[in-house]
Design a protein around this motif. Structure first.
Motif, PDB file in Angstrom:
ATOM      1  N   LEU A  49     -29.179   5.492 -46.677  1.00  0.00           N
ATOM      2  CA  LEU A  49     -30.802   5.470 -46.859  1.00  0.00           C
ATOM      3  C   LEU A  49     -30.434   6.289 -48.426  1.00  0.00           C
ATOM      4  O   LEU A  49     -31.663   5.594 -49.002  1.00  0.00           O
ATOM      5  CB  LEU A  49     -31.539   6.785 -45.958  1.00  0.00           C
ATOM      6  N   TRP A  50     -30.435   7.324 -48.265  1.00  0.00           N
ATOM      7  CA  TRP A  50     -30.102   7.107 -50.762  1.00  0.00           C
ATOM      8  C   TRP A  50     -29.659   7.331 -51.224  1.00  0.00           C
ATOM      9  O   TRP A  50     -30.103   6.787 -52.198  1.00  0.00           O
ATOM     10  CB  TRP A  50     -29.605   9.093 -50.168  1.00  0.00           C
ATOM     11  N   PHE A  51     -28.030   5.861 -50.790  1.00  0.00           N
ATOM     12  CA  PHE A  51     -28.002   5.232 -51.573  1.00  0.00           C
ATOM     13  C   PHE A  51     -28.839   3.989 -51.743  1.00  0.00           C
ATOM     14  O   PHE A  51     -28.483   3.675 -53.024  1.00  0.00           O
ATOM     15  CB  PHE A  51     -26.822   4.825 -50.594  1.00  0.00           C
ATOM     16  N   TYR A  52     -29.730   3.770 -50.734  1.00  0.00           N
ATOM     17  CA  TYR A  52     -30.182   2.308 -50.666  1.00  0.00           C
ATOM     18  C   TYR A  52     -31.123   2.902 -52.028  1.00  0.00           C
ATOM     19  O   TYR A  52     -32.222   2.474 -53.187  1.00  0.00           O
ATOM     20  CB  TYR A  52     -30.671   2.124 -49.345  1.00  0.00           C
ATOM     21  N   ARG A  53     -31.832   4.299 -52.033  1.00  0.00           N
ATOM     22  CA  ARG A  53     -33.419   4.261 -52.631  1.00  0.00           C
ATOM     23  C   ARG A  53     -33.183   4.741 -53.913  1.00  0.00           C
ATOM     24  O   ARG A  53     -33.112   4.220 -54.496  1.00  0.00           O
ATOM     25  CB  ARG A  53     -33.393   5.994 -52.357  1.00  0.00           C
ATOM     26  N   MET A  54     -31.828   5.063 -54.089  1.00  0.00           N
ATOM     27  CA  MET A  54     -31.038   4.813 -55.793  1.00  0.00           C
ATOM     28  C   MET A  54     -30.749   3.585 -56.833  1.00  0.00           C
ATOM     29  O   MET A  54     -30.906   3.882 -57.608  1.00  0.00           O
ATOM     30  CB  MET A  54     -29.597   5.704 -55.106  1.00  0.00           C
ATOM     31  N   PHE A  55     -30.261   2.803 -55.720  1.00  0.00           N
ATOM     32  CA  PHE A  55     -30.027   1.804 -56.366  1.00  0.00           C
ATOM     33  C   PHE A  55     -30.472   0.581 -56.231  1.00  0.00           C
ATOM     34  O   PHE A  55     -30.253  -0.813 -56.158  1.00  0.00           O
ATOM     35  CB  PHE A  55     -28.088   1.618 -55.810  1.00  0.00           C
ATOM     36  N   ASN A  57     -33.711   0.597 -54.631  1.00  0.00           N
ATOM     37  CA  ASN A  57     -35.862   0.369 -54.671  1.00  0.00           C
ATOM     38  C   ASN A  57     -36.023   0.731 -55.566  1.00  0.00           C
ATOM     39  O   ASN A  57     -35.673   1.067 -57.086  1.00  0.00           O
ATOM     40  CB  ASN A  57     -35.886   1.715 -53.881  1.00  0.00           C
ATOM     41  N   ASP A  58     -37.315   0.183 -56.337  1.00  0.00           N
ATOM     42  CA  ASP A  58     -37.674  -0.436 -58.076  1.00  0.00           C
ATOM     43  C   ASP A  58     -38.218   1.241 -57.832  1.00  0.00           C
ATOM     44  O   ASP A  58     -38.794   0.673 -59.033  1.00  0.00           O
ATOM     45  CB  ASP A  58     -38.310  -1.430 -57.191  1.00  0.00           C
ATOM     46  N   LEU A  59     -38.685   1.601 -57.011  1.00  0.00           N
ATOM     47  CA  LEU A  59     -39.468   2.863 -57.758  1.00  0.00           C
ATOM     48  C   LEU A  59     -38.726   3.884 -58.144  1.00  0.00           C
ATOM     49  O   LEU A  59     -37.841   3.725 -57.905  1.00  0.00           O
ATOM     50  CB  LEU A  59     -39.984   3.943 -56.410  1.00  0.00           C
ATOM     51  N   PRO A  60     -39.688   4.301 -59.783  1.00  0.00           N
ATOM     52  CA  PRO A  60     -39.155   4.411 -60.534  1.00  0.00           C
ATOM     53  C   PRO A  60     -38.554   6.850 -59.480  1.00  0.00           C
ATOM     54  O   PRO A  60     -39.115   6.833 -58.420  1.00  0.00           O
ATOM     55  CB  PRO A  60     -39.712   5.550 -61.383  1.00  0.00           C
ATOM     56  N   TRP A  61     -37.915   7.091 -60.074  1.00  0.00           N
ATOM     57  CA  TRP A  61     -37.153   8.250 -59.020  1.00  0.00           C
ATOM     58  C   TRP A  61     -37.458   9.313 -60.011  1.00  0.00           C
ATOM     59  O   TRP A  61     -38.033   9.584 -60.784  1.00  0.00           O
ATOM     60  CB  TRP A  61     -35.149   8.452 -59.930  1.00  0.00           C
TER      61      TRP A  61
END
Length: 470
Positions: A49-55, A57-61
């Motif tokens: 899930l964090w891997f998907y969020r980082m690479f 997902n278009d939302l800025p970190w």
């Protein structure tokens, strides 16, 4: 079809792996599969899930996401460690370490982000209350609840510091109080449920212990019963030998007379031929005396039952001398053999004890003489009937109903123990047979015994007829 079989095998293998935990406590072994599933989900789900969020997902970190990711991935690593501990049988250690880490992360999340930022995770936090109560102890449940309430208070203070109006302050405090009451309700339900389960478990364990003690007592009683039974059989054998004593003494006197006669003939012999004849007569008489003595000694020997396969007809023939010793000259013995050999499996000496006890009772019932009959009859399927009848005084219905009861006797004081027929009934019952009695006052008594045949031997050798008293 083969695909379904493969899936089934994989599923069963997975379940067996989850259940195969070397924990000493039975409750821990039952909780281990569910706990391992939860831990494996904590270990395997956050990283992708964090891997998907980082690479992807278009939302800025956001900067606040970094400590959250570190905490989440750290919990995943710790979950793997707990699974390893469970596989080694350290279930309670794994649970306590897991809840300890969860408590630290929970307090950090509320103290850093506030109450409202973690409100969406509260349903998951309820699960940790349930885990503490169900899998560890009541004390762990309430410690976890107090810790969560403290985390709520810390988060509320963070939110209050950010608030701009008094109404917002009151709303935040009320929200935290309601959440604490909801968690209190869950904790009380879990606590009461666990109390009921613990009481049921304690009752079941007490019942199990009671059954174990009862089993131990029963085994001891069975051993004692077998010991008393062997003592009783031995005493009946000794009693039967005592009844044979008079006839045995008569035979031995006769044999001694023969020995003395042959000895006198040897002393008066004029040549070696006469001397050898006299010595042969002495030897023959001595062998007959030895055979009688050995038969009685073997019969009265005390020991555990030793079942063997033998023909009841042949056994009855071998008992002829003993029965002649038991009855007086006024009693005639008649024997009706079966057309074929009837092999049974039981202790030979106990079979002889049954016959001698029935013969002794018949002898007592015929003080003026009479007839004692023995008949062997083949029955279907695979059974044999033995009938022992006398022409004595018989029994009325009241006596007949009680005849197999221990210590019941119609003999005068000191002339009978009342155990003979009780022992016979027990011996016959132990080897799978049955015994019945038919009697009429003044017309004699018949005991009928049915025994199962030995399955191994069914040859058809004819039984020899019984000799009759003169």
């Amino acid at each position: 079809m083969s695909g379904d079989s493969a899936v089934t095998r994989v599923w069963r293998g997975w379940l067996n792996w989850l259940r195969n935990v070397p924990a000493a406590d039975e409750v821990d072994r039952r909780n281990a599969p569910t706990l391992q599933v939860v831990l494996l989900m904590l270990a395997l789900l956050p990283p992708p899930l964090w891997f998907y969020r980082m690479f992807f997902n278009d939302l800025p970190w956001r900067a606040s996401e970094t400590p959250s990711m570190i905490a989440s991935l750290g919990l995943s690593v710790f979950a793997v460690l707990c699974v390893v501990l469970i596989r080694k049988g350290r279930v309670q250690l794994a649970l306590r370490l897991l809840l300890g880490v969860v408590a630290v992360l929970l307090m950090h999340a509320y103290a850093s982000q506030g109450m409202m930022s973690n409100s969406y995770e509260q349903p998951i936090q309820v699960a940790w209350l349930v885990v503490a109560g169900l899998m560890i102890s009541r004390r762990a449940l309430w410690l976890m609840y107090l810790w969560i309430v403290a985390a709520f208070a810390a988060g509320t203070l963070v939110d209050i510091n950010k608030a701009t109006t008094a109404d917002t302050w009151h709303g935040l405090t009320l929200f935290a109080a309601v959440c604490a009451l909801v968690f209190l309700f869950v904790a009380v339900v879990v606590d009461r449920s666990m109390a009921a389960l613990r009481e049921s478990l304690a009752s079941a364990r007490a019942r199990s212990d009671e059954l174990a003690r009862a089993k131990t007592r029963l085994e001891a009683e069975i051993v004692e019963r077998e010991r008393l039974y062997n003592q009783l059989v031995h005493s009946r054998k000794v009693e039967a030998v005592g009844r044979l004593a008079a006839g045995v003494a008569h035979d031995f006197n006769h044999l001694l007379t023969l020995v003395l006669g042959y000895a006198a003939r040897g002393l008066a012999a004029d040549d070696d031929e006469q001397m050898r004849g006299a010595l042969a007569g002495v030897e023959s008489a001595a062998r007959r005396a030895s055979a009688v003595s050995r038969k009685l000694t073997n019969f009265s020997h005390r020991g555990d039952a030793m079942p063997e396969v033998f023909d009841v007809g042949a056994a009855l023939i071998e008992m002829q001398p003993m029965l002649h010793q038991l009855f007086g000259p006024d009693v005639r013995i008649a024997y009706e053999p079966s057309a074929s050999a009837q092999h049974v499996r039981m202790d030979r000496s106990e079979f002889e004890l049954v016959v001698l006890n029935l013969a002794a009772n018949a002898n007592t019932a015929m003080p003026e003489g009479g007839r004692f009959g023995i008949a062997v009859q083949a029955l279907a399927p695979a059974r044999v009937a033995l009938s022992f009848s006398d022409t004595g005084r018989g029994m009325d219905e009241a006596v007949r109903r009680c005849v197999f009861e221990p210590f019941f006797t119609t003999s005068a004081d000191g002339q009978g123990s009342g155990l003979g027929l009780a022992v016979i009934s027990e011996i016959v019952s132990v080897c799978g047979g049955s015994i019945e009695v038919d009697s009429t006052p003044g017309r004699g008594t018949t005991f009928r015994i049915e025994l199962p045949l030995a399955d191994a031997l069914r040859d058809s050798s004819e039984a020899m007829p019984f000799a009759t008293n003169a």
